[in-house]
Structure formats: C-alpha cells, structure tokens
Design an enzyme around this catalytic site. Structure first.
Site, PDB file in Angstrom:
ATOM      1  N   ARG A  94       0.817  -1.213   0.000  1.00  0.00           N
ATOM      2  CA  ARG A  94       0.000   0.000   0.000  1.00  0.00           C
ATOM      3  C   ARG A  94       0.852   1.265   0.000  1.00  0.00           C
ATOM      4  O   ARG A  94       0.381   2.330  -0.379  1.00  0.00           O
ATOM      5  CB  ARG A  94      -0.907   0.039   1.234  1.00  0.00           C
ATOM      6  CG  ARG A  94      -2.145  -0.818   1.162  1.00  0.00           C
ATOM      7  CD  ARG A  94      -3.152  -0.349   2.209  1.00  0.00           C
ATOM      8  NE  ARG A  94      -4.239  -1.306   2.372  1.00  0.00           N
ATOM      9  CZ  ARG A  94      -4.290  -2.199   3.354  1.00  0.00           C
ATOM     10  NH1 ARG A  94      -3.325  -2.244   4.242  1.00  0.00           N
ATOM     11  NH2 ARG A  94      -5.293  -3.032   3.453  1.00  0.00           N
ATOM     12  N   VAL A 144      -9.519   0.796  -4.693  1.00  0.00           N
ATOM     13  CA  VAL A 144      -8.767  -0.460  -4.635  1.00  0.00           C
ATOM     14  C   VAL A 144      -7.812  -0.502  -3.448  1.00  0.00           C
ATOM     15  O   VAL A 144      -7.487   0.512  -2.845  1.00  0.00           O
ATOM     16  CB  VAL A 144      -7.997  -0.701  -5.949  1.00  0.00           C
ATOM     17  CG1 VAL A 144      -8.952  -0.787  -7.118  1.00  0.00           C
ATOM     18  CG2 VAL A 144      -6.981   0.418  -6.193  1.00  0.00           C
ATOM     19  N   GLU A 145      -7.336  -1.711  -3.136  1.00  0.00           N
ATOM     20  CA  GLU A 145      -6.410  -1.979  -2.022  1.00  0.00           C
ATOM     21  C   GLU A 145      -6.924  -1.399  -0.705  1.00  0.00           C
ATOM     22  O   GLU A 145      -6.182  -0.823   0.077  1.00  0.00           O
ATOM     23  CB  GLU A 145      -5.004  -1.451  -2.341  1.00  0.00           C
ATOM     24  CG  GLU A 145      -4.270  -2.322  -3.342  1.00  0.00           C
ATOM     25  CD  GLU A 145      -2.778  -2.026  -3.409  1.00  0.00           C
ATOM     26  OE1 GLU A 145      -2.253  -1.438  -2.443  1.00  0.00           O
ATOM     27  OE2 GLU A 145      -2.151  -2.376  -4.411  1.00  0.00           O
ATOM     28  N   GLY A 146      -8.205  -1.555  -0.460  1.00  0.00           N
ATOM     29  CA  GLY A 146      -8.825  -1.042   0.760  1.00  0.00           C
ATOM     30  C   GLY A 146      -9.523   0.262   0.468  1.00  0.00           C
ATOM     31  O   GLY A 146      -8.875   1.290   0.257  1.00  0.00           O
TER      32      GLY A 146
END
Length: 807
Positions: free
Chosen positions: A376, A498-500
C-alpha cells in the site's frame, strides 16, 4: 491557596520531567514537611496533603497496589474487552511500527526520522528509468489506449514483458530486476504521468500478487518454477481476493476449498483441494495466465490434521485448469486496464499448489496482510504522485498560457488559490512518498503508515486533479487527443477504491490499527488481559498499567506547558526558518496522545464502532506524519531557500488540519465537562494554527507559473516531452514560448500606457511597434511564435457528427 497552586505546579513539573513515583512521593513529602515547619498542623490543607501522601505511599507498595487497584482494574477490563477475530488479530500483527509510533507516543524522538538515509537510486536503476521507462512512456498514447483500443497495444505489451517491468521486485537469481522500493515507486510514478492504464498494468504484478507472496512464503520449487516466468512476462499474474459478498470483510468470504482425494491429470488419486469460488474486480484477471486465489479451506475428513475449519489459504492456479472461467472484463470508468471477474466450479488442485505448501494452510490472511503492509505504501502512492505532478506542471503552464482580459488566468486571485493548493499538496505527496520509500528500503514495514499513504495520497491527488479540472474549464471536460486531464479525472475513483476502500481505511484502519500497534502500552495491556489471572499476569499488567498512567500524566503536563509556551522552548531539529514546525509537531503529538488516551479510557471497546471519531483521530495522525515527511524531504533536498513557500504552505496546512481534527473530536467525545477541561489542557490559549495566508498563496501559486529550479524539483521524475502534436508536448512548447515573449510583451504594454502605441491586440500592432523601434523583428518573431503555440495549446477537440453517432 499559594501552597495549593505551588503543589499543582510541582506535580506538573514532576510529571513533565518523568520523575519516578518514589522520587515524586519524596518530593511531596518534603514539601509537606516544609509546610508543617512553617505553619503547623492547622487548617484543611494539611489533611488533604496527608491523604495524598497516604495514597502515594499505597502506590509505592506494589503488593497493596496490585491488591486494591490493579486487580479490580484487571477484572473489569477483562469483562469489557471486546473479542477479536483471527483476521483482526492478524491484520493488527502485520508489519511493524516506525515514526507512527513516535508520533503516538506524544514525545517523538526526532533522530528516528532525521537519521533515515535519503532515498537514492542506484546507477542501474537510474539507467533503467532513463532508458526502458523513458522509451515505454514515449510509446504510450493515452487517447489511443483508452478510446480506440481499450487496451495497451501489442507492441507495448511485448516491450513491458521484454524489459521485465513485471519483475521489478524479483531477485536477479530468478531473472528479475531486484530494484529497491524507491526505484519501484519512481518507475510507477513516471509511467503514471503518461498513462494510468500502463501504470496499473506494471504496478499490479509488483504489488500484492503471486510474486510478492512467493518471495515471502513460497517453497523453493514454487519459486524456481514461477519467479523466472513472472519476471519475463511468460506468466501474467492476478490475485483474486474480492468477491461479490466479501470485500473488506474477509471473514465473510464464501469461496471454499475442501481437502479430498481425486484424480489429477494422468495421475492416480492424489490428495488435493476441491475449489469453488467467484471473484470480481480482479486487475489483470482477463489476461492472467496464473491466478493467486484466496479461499477458506476445510478438512471435513481430517486428512491433514484434527482441525476441520482451517482458515483462509492462498494458492496459485494456472488459468487453464479445468473448471476455471476467466476472460470477461469489467469497464472501470472508461479506463482501459485489464480488470474482470473469474470463478471456478469444482476445480481440483494438488496440495502443492498452496503457496508455501501444506505448512502454510490457514495462514492466507496473515500472508496477505504482511504483503499489504508494504504494498500500500508504494504503488498507489506512486501513481497518485505521478498524476499530481503531471497535473501541476501542465495545468500550471496552461494557467500561464491561457489569457482572459489580456492577463494570464494564473494571475487572478481566484485561480491562485487552487494553483497554490495543487503545488502545496503535490509537495506533501512527494515528500511522503520519498520518505516512506526510504524507510521501506531500510527494512521498515510500517503497516499503519502504509494505510496513511494509501488514503492520504489518493485523496489529495483527487483534490489536485479536481482543482486542475476547475482551472482547465471547458478544455478539461471535452475529451479528445488534445485533452491530457479528462481521462485522469475519470479514473480517480479507481485508486480511491482499490487496495482497501478509502472510507474504510480512514474510519477503521489507520487509528484502529494505530491505537493497538503504535501506542506505547495498549498492546502490552491487552496481551496481559488475554491471559488467566495469575500472579505473573497480574504483575505484568500492574507494571504496564502504571507506566501507562505515568505516560498520561506526562502528556497532561506536556500539553499544558507546550500550549502555554507554544512549544517555543522545546528542543527539536531545524533552523530559524523551520524549527517552529518541528516544535508544533511535537506539541500536537502530545495533544494527540492525551486525547487518544481519554477516548480509549472513556469509550473502551466501543471506540471500535465510533467510526466518525476514529476517522478524525486518523486525520490528526495522518497530518502529523505528512508534516514530518515534508520537513525531512526539505532537509534531504538540501533545504533550498527558494522552496520555502512550498515548505511553509505544506506545514501550515497540515498543522491547521491536525488542529481542526482535534477540535472536531472534542465535539464528539462523551462527558463534556471533562472534555472541556481536556480542551483547556490542549489549547489553553485558544487555536494556535491558521491556514496559509494570502501572501503565501501568491508565492506558492507563482511556483507553477514560471520556469525555475523549484518547479523542476516539484515535478521531477515525470515524463516530459516537447513533441508538437503530443497532448502535453504542445503545452511545454507554448509555456516556454510565452515566457520567452513576456519581456517583449511588457515593452509593448508600456508603450501603450505611454500612448506611443494605440491600445489593442498586441499581435496586430507588431509592424507599428517595429517601425517605431519599440521592438526588433526578432522580438516580434517571439510574439508571433508564442501566439501560434498558445493557440495550439488551448485548442479543444471537435469531432464530425458521424464520429459521435452511436454504433
């Protein structure tokens, strides 16, 4: 009253100086003795002091303290402690802490940050960026990619594979590039300044995916087979985690694997897993040749152990495996990167397809969280910085080129404000990206900071592009080959999602995880509370509890003193131009730690559900981190004096935002009389911080309106060209032409004011200006060239009616 006030001051000094409990007790005993010597045992005050001393004596007698204080607190906290799921526990344990823990402590040790070596590229990494990355950017035509092909060209795909763009994180022994995290970030940033489709295509294999998981957990056989193929693009990976019924809630994942015996290929029956899954939003999914899959594993027949529900597990599955369906595409906001669903029906795989083999069954969520702890902090932040630098450079140039009322629009106060915000935010973004990448390259894996970066940099990138669109006006909303910003604006929500998802990251992850991981004592207390009440557990809890109480009393004294003095006497790094910013961060860190402890004490486990409060705590911590990285970034660049407006804007904005978030927290906390007292401790003289002033806005906006070393540093690392028929190349050409013609234009304007020339369009007065020796022919040529370049730069695409017709 004097003795009473003196006692409070003495207590605050002892707390601020972190004097031990025993020493503090002796000091108060000495003060009490002095009082008795001078006044005798008369009045109300001696009895109060006597009670206080007896209480302090109780605290110093550990056996009595444990019996009458620590044990009741231990039992009460065990009763109210919320249960924690396995996925929550593994998420909390992912990665480590770094500067975030220093900020959470209320007394940051600046050497932790300032001694960090600056991010640097190796010669090999710089050569790769100057070579293959520059070449790739030159091959990309974003309008052709997004409008015509809806994909990268075959030539670009082949180049990405040949130059091992998908193997940046893979060691050289497996054929990869083995680049640093900073190089990874620089490469994604540069590609993102040219095409978000290409950037996403490159960053996904190097972020959360099979390569990262294999490197950390794979067996030697798996590494030797897959990593060389992933590095050279013979295998295109995707990772299938999110499904229709389980996005952020991994515990609700319905995808299952059942351990059983079955035939596999030409072999007899082997031990394996029968899989059924449905996933969506999978980037590179439609073109992937190998799928990283997360699923819940069950062993109903106890074939590998006594446990039936084994937990989340990850496996690598070739896309051509019977039962796998793949290839359909989603259409994410008119962008062209490959993204789509995949599913499997009764797909049988052998046990050795589990990443790490049988030893890693049930460890899937832990594996994913550990990988995300760094992922992240690299790819999406790099994409955000590339997009922001790109917007700053081009829209800033556009604001200098574009005229209204015979003035560049960038000189209007209404335009200056968003221009300053764009430049200041981009400075913050780049500072956070570089400093965090440097920490990652030193072996840090700060999971809370990675969440801060993912949330803050994508959100601030959104603001930069929105401001750019406002300045561009009609030229920003009319799509076509000339429009360099419209497509970028369209895909903003992709990085937000995306990615959380950002809402979840802000309201649940940053402070929720930070309170557990970064607080000096909370995790130790929880560890003690999760054991049975034994003498050892109680002793451990007692020790940590009173260390925690000492920490709170120190932050009470620190907040009050730093508030009254505005931290002027606090020892920090920095010089006369920026030392006060370091001091303000230290002050707000102390404030943050104190308010956080109050919220944890009053709300306890309920704070987990108070997402609005948690989100405000996240905002405070995030702004303190960003401000810290700005100061570190400024130092790493050699503290250039001409960059001072960017530093001032960035620090003032983040400090002001942190202050406002704390004030908003006060309004939401329970027991308002106590909150009122807390507010006095934190802001005894009122609100100390203000947003950037109008003169500073003017200085910061000016950075984007002229050529300078500061502008070049701010936008360093993106793709820049001067090709006349390129969307951004024509902007660069026009910007330089307009600046070159500016002195000539000033001469003509002066002549008009002196009534030597008539008022009117400058381009229509050139011959007269030459004849009157106001300008030369060469100077007139500069004006003509600038006007031609300006007209080309502000051109907006228009299409034939047939082109716009459906079908």
């Amino acid at each position: 009253m004097i003795w009473f006030i003196a006692s409070i001051i003495i207590g605050l000094i002892l707390a601020y100086r972190k004097i031990s409990l025993l020493s503090s007790t002796l000091v108060f005993a000495a003060v009490f003795g002095l009082y008795l010597l001078l006044h005798g045992f008369s009045g109300f005050l001696p009895w109060v002091w006597l009670d206080i001393l007896l209480f302090f004596a109780l605290l110093n007698l550990v056996s009595l303290r444990k019996k009458f204080i620590s044990r009741p607190v231990f039992k009460q906290m065990q009763r109210i402690l919320p249960k924690m799921s396995q996925t929550e526990r593994e998420a909390l344990e992912a990665g480590n802490t770094w500067w975030d823990a220093e900020l959470f402590s209320g007394q940051p040790d600046w050497s932790v940050l300032m001694d960090l070596p600056p991010a640097r590229l190796s010669e090999e990494e710089q050569a790769y960026i100057d070579g293959p990355v520059e070449t790739l950017c030159g091959m990309l035509d974003d309008w052709d990619i997004t409008h015509n092909r809806k994909d990268l060209s075959e030539e670009v795909w082949d180049f990405i594979k040949k130059q091992r763009f998908c193997g940046m994180i893979i060691p050289k022994q497996y054929g990869g590039l083995d680049f640093s995290n900073y190089a990874h970030s620089e490469i994604v940033m540069k590609i993102a300044s040219r095409s978000s489709t290409a950037a996403v295509t490159v960053m996904v294999p190097n972020s959360l995916g099979p390569a990262k998981l294999l490197l950390a957990y794979g067996t030697e056989s798996q590494k030797n087979h897959y990593l060389p193929r992933l590095a050279t693009g013979k295998e295109i990976p995707c990772f299938a985690l999110t499904g229709p019924h389980a996005g952020s809630d991994a515990g609700a994942m319905p995808d299952t694997g059942i351990i059983c015996h079955d035939k596999f290929e030409d072999q007899k029956k082997v031990l394996g897993i029968r899989l059924n899954w449905e996933k969506r939003y999978i980037t590179l999914g439609p073109v992937a040749t190998v799928i990283g899959l997360a699923f819940k594993l069950y062993d109903p027949d106890h074939l590998i152990g006594n446990k039936e529900d084994i937990g989340i597990t990850v496996a690598l599955i070739p896309a051509k495996t019977p039962g796998v369906s793949i290839g359909q595409r989603h259409f994410p906001l008119d962008s062209a990167f490959q993204n789509g669903p995949n599913w499997g029906k009764d797909v049988f795989i052998p046990m050795d397809w589990i990443i790490g083999g049988v030893e890693q069954v049930g460890n899937g969520w832990k594996m994913l969280m550990q990988s995300l702890a760094t992922g992240r902090a690299i790819s999406l932040p790099a994409l955000s910085v590339g997009a922001s630098k790109f917007t700053c450079r081009n829209t800033g140039a556009y604001a200098r080129i574009r005229k209204q009322f015979n003035l560049p629009i960038g000189e209007f106060e209404g335009i200056e404000e968003p221009l300053a915000r764009m430049a200041g935010e981009t400075y913050i973004l780049d500072a956070a990206r570089k400093v965090t990448a440097a920490a990652l390259d030193q072996g840090e894996k700060p999971s809370v900071i990675s969440a801060i970066l993912k949330y803050e940099l994508t959100e601030r990138m959104r603001r930069v592009i929105n401001d750019g669109m406002d300045i561009q006006g009609g030229s920003g909303i009319c799509l076509g080959p000339h429009n360099y910003l419209g497509r970028l604006y369209q895909v903003i929500p992709v990085s937000i999602t995306v990615e959380g998802a950002n809402i979840l990251t802000r309201t649940m992850m940053i402070f929720g995880q930070g309170a557990m991981r970064c607080h000096p004592f909370i995790q130790k207390e929880m560890h003690a509370l999760q054991t049975k009440e034994t003498d050892q557990a109680l002793q451990q809890f007692d020790q940590v509890l009173f260390q925690h109480l000492g920490h709170v009393t120190h932050n009470i004294a620190s907040s009050l003193w730093l508030g009254l003095s505005n931290a002027r006497f606090f020892n920090t790094p920095g010089d006369h131009t920026n030392k006060h910013y370091y001091q303000h961060i230290a002050r707000l860190s102390s404030n943050f730690a104190l308010v956080a402890d109050y919220a944890l004490l009053i709300l306890g486990g309920a704070l987990k559900r108070k997402e609005r409060i948690s989100g405000l705590f996240a905002d405070t911590l995030s702004n303190l981190y960003l401000c810290s990285t700005v100061l570190k970034h400024y130092q790493d660049q050699g503290s250039p004096e001409e960059d001072q407006p960017l530093l001032d804007w960035a620090c003032q904005q983040t400090l002001y935002s942190a202050q406002q978030s704390l004030l908003d927290i006060f309004a939401k906390l329970p027991i308002q009389p106590l909150v009122w007292l807390l507010k006095i401790l934190v802001f005894p003289l009122g609100k100390p911080y203000s947003p950037p002033s109008d003169p500073l806005l003017h200085q910061t906006a000016s950075v984007l309106l002229s050529e300078s070393a500061t502008r070049d540093r701010l936008t360093q690392g993106i793709f820049i060209n001067e090709i006349a028929d390129d969307a951004t190349g024509r902007i660069e050409i026009a910007f330089k032409a307009v600046l070159a013609a500016a002195p000539v234009e000033t001469k003509i304007r002066q002549a008009q004011r002196e009534k030597i020339l008539a008022k009117g369009n400058i381009n229509e007065l050139l011959e007269e200006a030459i004849s009157k020796n106001i300008i030369t022919k060469n100077e007139a040529h500069l004006i003509t060239t600038a006007e031609q370049a300006r007209v080309s730069a502000i051109r907006v695409d228009a299409f034939d009616a047939d082109t716009m017709s459906p079908g």
